[in-house]
Design a protein around this motif. Structure first.
Motif, PDB file in Angstrom:
ATOM      1  N   SER A  56      71.065  45.794  24.470  1.00  0.00           N
ATOM      2  CA  SER A  56      69.777  46.407  24.739  1.00  0.00           C
ATOM      3  C   SER A  56      69.023  46.661  23.456  1.00  0.00           C
ATOM      4  N   LEU A  57      69.742  46.790  22.343  1.00  0.00           N
ATOM      5  CA  LEU A  57      69.118  47.083  21.070  1.00  0.00           C
ATOM      6  C   LEU A  57      70.023  46.557  19.973  1.00  0.00           C
ATOM      7  N   SER A  58      69.463  45.931  19.001  1.00  0.00           N
ATOM      8  CA  SER A  58      70.275  45.422  17.895  1.00  0.00           C
ATOM      9  C   SER A  58      69.519  45.577  16.594  1.00  0.00           C
ATOM     10  N   ARG A  59      70.255  45.794  15.532  1.00  0.00           N
ATOM     11  CA  ARG A  59      69.710  45.852  14.182  1.00  0.00           C
ATOM     12  C   ARG A  59      70.673  45.074  13.307  1.00  0.00           C
ATOM     13  N   PRO A  77      75.583  55.304  27.353  1.00  0.00           N
ATOM     14  CA  PRO A  77      75.065  55.341  28.737  1.00  0.00           C
ATOM     15  C   PRO A  77      73.572  55.627  28.756  1.00  0.00           C
ATOM     16  N   MET A  78      72.775  54.556  28.683  1.00  0.00           N
ATOM     17  CA  MET A  78      71.317  54.730  28.648  1.00  0.00           C
ATOM     18  C   MET A  78      70.699  54.720  30.034  1.00  0.00           C
ATOM     19  N   HIS A  79      71.274  53.950  30.944  1.00  0.00           N
ATOM     20  CA  HIS A  79      70.784  53.962  32.313  1.00  0.00           C
ATOM     21  C   HIS A  79      71.949  53.671  33.251  1.00  0.00           C
ATOM     22  N   SER A  80      71.787  54.066  34.486  1.00  0.00           N
ATOM     23  CA  SER A  80      72.834  53.897  35.483  1.00  0.00           C
ATOM     24  C   SER A  80      72.373  52.909  36.533  1.00  0.00           C
ATOM     25  N   VAL A  81      73.348  52.230  37.107  1.00  0.00           N
ATOM     26  CA  VAL A  81      73.075  51.266  38.169  1.00  0.00           C
ATOM     27  C   VAL A  81      73.968  51.605  39.338  1.00  0.00           C
ATOM     28  N   LYS A  87      67.558  61.437  28.718  1.00  0.00           N
ATOM     29  CA  LYS A  87      68.038  62.334  27.675  1.00  0.00           C
ATOM     30  C   LYS A  87      69.091  61.664  26.802  1.00  0.00           C
ATOM     31  N   ASN A  88      69.801  60.679  27.354  1.00  0.00           N
ATOM     32  CA  ASN A  88      70.830  60.001  26.571  1.00  0.00           C
ATOM     33  C   ASN A  88      70.244  59.109  25.490  1.00  0.00           C
ATOM     34  N   TYR A  89      68.946  58.877  25.553  1.00  0.00           N
ATOM     35  CA  TYR A  89      68.360  58.036  24.511  1.00  0.00           C
ATOM     36  C   TYR A  89      68.418  58.730  23.147  1.00  0.00           C
ATOM     37  N   ALA A  97      76.500  51.455  28.570  1.00  0.00           N
ATOM     38  CA  ALA A  97      77.838  51.745  29.091  1.00  0.00           C
ATOM     39  C   ALA A  97      77.702  52.191  30.537  1.00  0.00           C
ATOM     40  N   TYR A  98      78.128  51.332  31.460  1.00  0.00           N
ATOM     41  CA  TYR A  98      78.116  51.682  32.881  1.00  0.00           C
ATOM     42  C   TYR A  98      79.403  52.412  33.217  1.00  0.00           C
TER      43      TYR A  98
END
Length: 862
Positions: free
Chosen positions: A31-34, A45-49, A76-78, A111-112
């Motif tokens: 989802s994000l890389s540097r 855990p940024m979002h849930s499915v 809030k986990n962001y 992380a699901y």
């Protein structure tokens, strides 16, 4: 075997998902890389499915569009992502850290909380591609050195088995779990969090502070939840606190729809007011999905840890369901520059970050929908400070704090490796250093440092200290704002008076509750009552029963009543002891005064009669039947009346010695005189012939000898009694519940009843002799009066015995005094009052009797 099995399963998965380009794939790719010379993988855990529960389906067998539902942002986990970004940028700016490499980079994966999705994300990171390719690693993946993940123990375990195959260090930033400390099972896994083995002690202290003894528990159905339940229950038993129920929630989100209809109604229907929730936000996914069912006032108090963030809710307007909730939040220090960093973050600052833009739009779109604003823009110039607590918190959370420390720990371990390599001069100019993840373990174990906030950071499990907690209260105000307010703290291992504090004045309960609610199974038992356990129910469920006779309870909810000291007695309410009243027959009290007056009156009356008899001693009626015996009897009766005064007043050693002996002697003299009189009358009427030998028994000295002899025997009995076991004063504190009786102990009971029995024997003898002589001529016959007097005397003392035995203290003394006065008055009235009547009112009868006496003397002399 495990590796082969995983490869087979993954190959099957790859064949099924060969053409996978669905939303599920997109959300499990980075989802994000540097990019950087060295990379850190992060699973946050940024979002849930919502994952459907397809029973009987194999791994990855359902179509991705069917198995994956719309994802929901965990806004809030962001902050955890931003903490990672802040730490990496801070390290890259520090010239003293990793100077031989240009930059440190990272990859962030979602992380699901699902076995399938977690395993899938781990494989994508290992392969370095967007596709699932087992046993394949992209060249750029060689730059990866460690994994930061494991927001929960379940995620750490799910990832650990796969990562262990490649010896990748995994640093778990979630709550501490003793199971993960097993190096035999998880040799490549490290924990950053402080130990929370004292958390249950803090919750017990909170319950004791508010007298909550009947609580419910909601925890996760895993080993960590089981360990907490075991520790909490053991501590509850020590303090008489009971668990009304325990709800164990499965940690897999796939079953949340099944469970919300199972445990939520039980919580709603239960009368339990206080509920403990133990777990983390991801493990309690079920409870988060069940919150829409809680959209009304529950009037319950929730006790949670900061690992379960109660502000993360699907609906904005359901915060009042948790108004007044108390949370044990781990204490963390403020990282310098972190808040300033958060204020500057926006999509324009990081235009290359698609995840930030997506988060920004989701969060501010939700905020605008709350404000009833219609706008399609994502507020690029807004600030994170504008977001409410539900969406974002400007204060660093404990998880973000741990992630920050984890990134610095990896950087410092890499720095140690570079120092070792540089000492060996193995790196030539222009040569690129390739870090081997498995070499990082030895350095991670020994890494410890002070972070920028001044905290000492350990990675080794043995160095992890006990967590300290702030007690925060969640407040949801009527204007739809919310806040977490500090109301106390809990510091394990601190001195007892300093380890736990709570500010009652800062507490805010329900909007209509001015004080803390009661959480008890049974109402408290007040002073004067004790708790009686209910058969088959927990110890917190009890009935209240009054304390037994003679016992009290001063405090609330006492298990046992206690006896009062011997010199005290319970009051009517049986909640305190009162000093016992010292009791004896006092001359100052009305009864004592009346008895004393009666005794004095009869003694004076007897003395007056004696004076009359002395004055009229030459009158024949006085001379009749031995004048000396009459004087002796009157004197002894006077003494009988006066001896009753010895029984009035506080008993002393002298009065105890004199009471019964004086009474026994003077009554013996009186009864002996009556016996001598009776014998004399009988003998006088028996002498009918001149020269009879019986005349010698009519001499005065004979009757006097009878008195002396009978009285002498009583003297011997009294002397023996006093010599062997004399009476003595004693204090009786047991006979009366509220009195201390001061009385005389008779010493030898046999001696007392011997004296009393001997006196009764003489009285019975006098009565029998007088009764047999009752048929003698009554003109000059005294036996009828003697018979009646002895009948009164015997009746009084026969009644005295059972009454005396059945009474104690003052009543027993009164009974004896009454018996003395009644029997003495009976003798005086029956024998001497008729004579006084004759002397004063019937003098002619006296003259007739005088003639009879002269004839009797002539007969005696002839």
């Amino acid at each position: 075997m495990i590796s082969v099995l995983l490869v087979m399963l993954l190959q099957l998965s790859f064949s099924v998902h060969k053409a996978e380009k669905s939303l599920c794939f997109l959300k499990t790719s980075p989802s994000l890389s540097r990019d950087g010379d060295l990379l850190i993988g992060s699973f946050l855990p940024m979002h849930s499915v919502e994952v459907s529960n397809v029973r009987g389906a194999g791994l990855f067998q359902s179509h991705p569009d069917k198995s994956c539902r719309d994802y929901k942002w965990l806004h809030k986990n962001y902050q955890q992502v931003l903490a990672l970004l802040f730490a990496v940028e801070e390290i890259n700016r520090d010239p003293n850290l990793l100077p031989n490499i240009s930059s440190l980079g990272f990859h962030v994966y979602n992380a699901y909380h699902s076995d399938e999705r977690t395993l899938e994300s781990s494989l994508r990171w290992l392969s370095g591609q967007g596709h699932l390719i087992p046993n394949y690693s992209c060249l750029r993946q060689d730059k990866s050195v460690a994994i930061i993940g494991g927001a929960t123990s379940a995620l750490s375990i799910q990832m650990g088995t796969l990562l262990e195959l490649y010896k990748f260090p995994q640093i778990s930033y979630g709550p501490f779990d003793s199971i993960l400390s097993d190096k035999a099972q998880f040799p490549s896994l490290y924990q950053m969090a402080h130990r929370d083995s004292s958390l249950h002690h803090g919750m017990i202290r909170l319950m004791l502070h508010f007298d909550w003894t009947w609580v419910g528990l909601v925890t996760t159905d895993d080993m960590r939840g089981e360990e907490f339940l075991w520790n909490l229950r053991g501590d509850m038993i020590k303090h008489d606190i009971c668990l009304a129920y325990t709800e164990k929630l499965p940690v897999s989100e796939r079953r949340h729809k099944e469970s919300q209809y199972m445990f939520v109604p039980r919580i709603l229907e239960s009368s339990v007011r206080v509920i403990i929730i133990h777990g983390d936000t991801d493990s309690l996914m079920i409870l988060r999905y069940s919150q829409p069912l809680l959209h009304f006032f529950l009037w319950k108090v929730w006790i949670t840890t900061s690992h379960w963030d109660i502000t993360m809710r699907p609906q904005w307007n359901d915060g009042y369901s948790f108004h007044g909730a108390l949370s044990f939040s781990q204490m963390t220090k403020e990282i310098p520059g972190f808040k300033s960093f958060l204020r500057t973050v926006n999509p324009s600052t990081y235009p290359e970050d698609p995840l930030l833009k997506e988060f920004w739009c989701s969060a501010f779109k939700g905020l605008k929908s709350l404000e009833n604003e219609e706008s399609n823009e994502c507020s690029p110039n807004a600030s994170l400070e504008m977001l409410p607590l539900r969406f974002f918190d400007m204060s660093m959370s404990s998880l973000s704090y741990t992630i920050y420390n984890a990134v610095h720990t990896v950087a410092r371990a890499l720095q140690e490796i570079l120092l070792v390599i540089s000492e060996k001069e193995l790196i030539r100019d222009g040569e690129t250093w390739v870090a081997q993840p498995w070499k990082l373990h030895n350095f991670l174990k020994s890494t410890h440092f002070n972070n920028s906030a001044g905290d000492h950071v350990f990675l080794d499990d043995t160095g992890n200290s006990e967590a300290h907690y702030n007690i925060l209260e969640y407040l949801f105000f009527l204007n739809d704002t919310e806040n977490m307010v500090k109301v106390g703290h809990f510091i394990p291992n601190a001195p007892y008076s300093q380890d736990f504090t709570i500010r009652n004045e800062a507490m805010v309960w329900g909007w209509f509750e001015p004080k803390a609610p009661q959480a008890v199974c049974s109402d408290s038992c007040g002073p004067g009552f004790r708790k009686t356990p209910r058969e088959g129910e927990p110890i917190c469920c009890f009935d209240c029963s009054s304390c037994p006779e003679g016992e009290i309870s001063k405090q609330m909810n006492m298990k046992h009543c206690m006896m009062c000291p011997e010199d005290e007695y319970p009051n009517k309410e049986r909640d305190r002891c009162l000093p016992k009243v010292i009791t004896f027959l006092d001359i100052k009290e009305p009864l004592g005064m009346i008895l004393a007056c009666v005794a004095l009156f009869f003694s004076v009356l007897t003395a007056l009669i004696l004076g009359v008899f002395v004055k009229f001693r030459d009158i024949p009626i006085v001379k009749a039947n031995n004048r000396t015996l009459s004087y002796t009897l009157l004197i002894s009766l006077t003494s009988c009346f006066l001896c009753s005064l010895l029984f009035i007043g506080r008993p002393t050693a002298a009065t105890c010695l004199l009471r019964q002996t004086t009474f026994g002697l003077v009554f013996t003299v009186a009864v002996s005189s009556i016996l001598a009189k009776t014998i004399l009358v009988v003998l006088a009427f028996r002498v009918t012939k001149p020269g009879s030998r019986i005349k010698v028994w009519l001499q005065p000295r004979v009757s006097n000898c009878v008195v002396v002899l009978c009285s002498g025997i009583q003297v011997i009995l009294c002397s023996s009694w006093l010599g062997i076991s004399p009476p003595f004063p004693e204090t009786d504190i047991h006979s009366e519940p509220n009195q201390i009786l001061i009385e005389c102990n008779e010493g030898s009971v046999f001696g007392f009843y011997s004296v009393l029995g001997y006196m009764g024997f003489l009285a019975l003898g006098s009565f029998i002799v007088a009764f047999l002589a009752r048929s003698l001529p009554d003109t000059f016959n005294e036996t009828k009066f003697i018979t009646f007097s002895m009948l009164v005397f015997c009746s009084v003392w026969v009644s005295f015995l059972p009454t005396y035995q059945s009474t104690k203290g003052k009543a027993m003394v009164v009974v004896e005094i009454f018996s003395i006065l009644a029997s003495s008055a009976g003798l005086l009235g029956c024998i001497f009052i008729p004579k006084c009547y004759v002397i004063f009112l019937r003098p002619h009868n006296a003259r007739v009797r005088s003639i009879w006496l002269k004839n009797l003397k002539g007969l005696a002399n002839g």
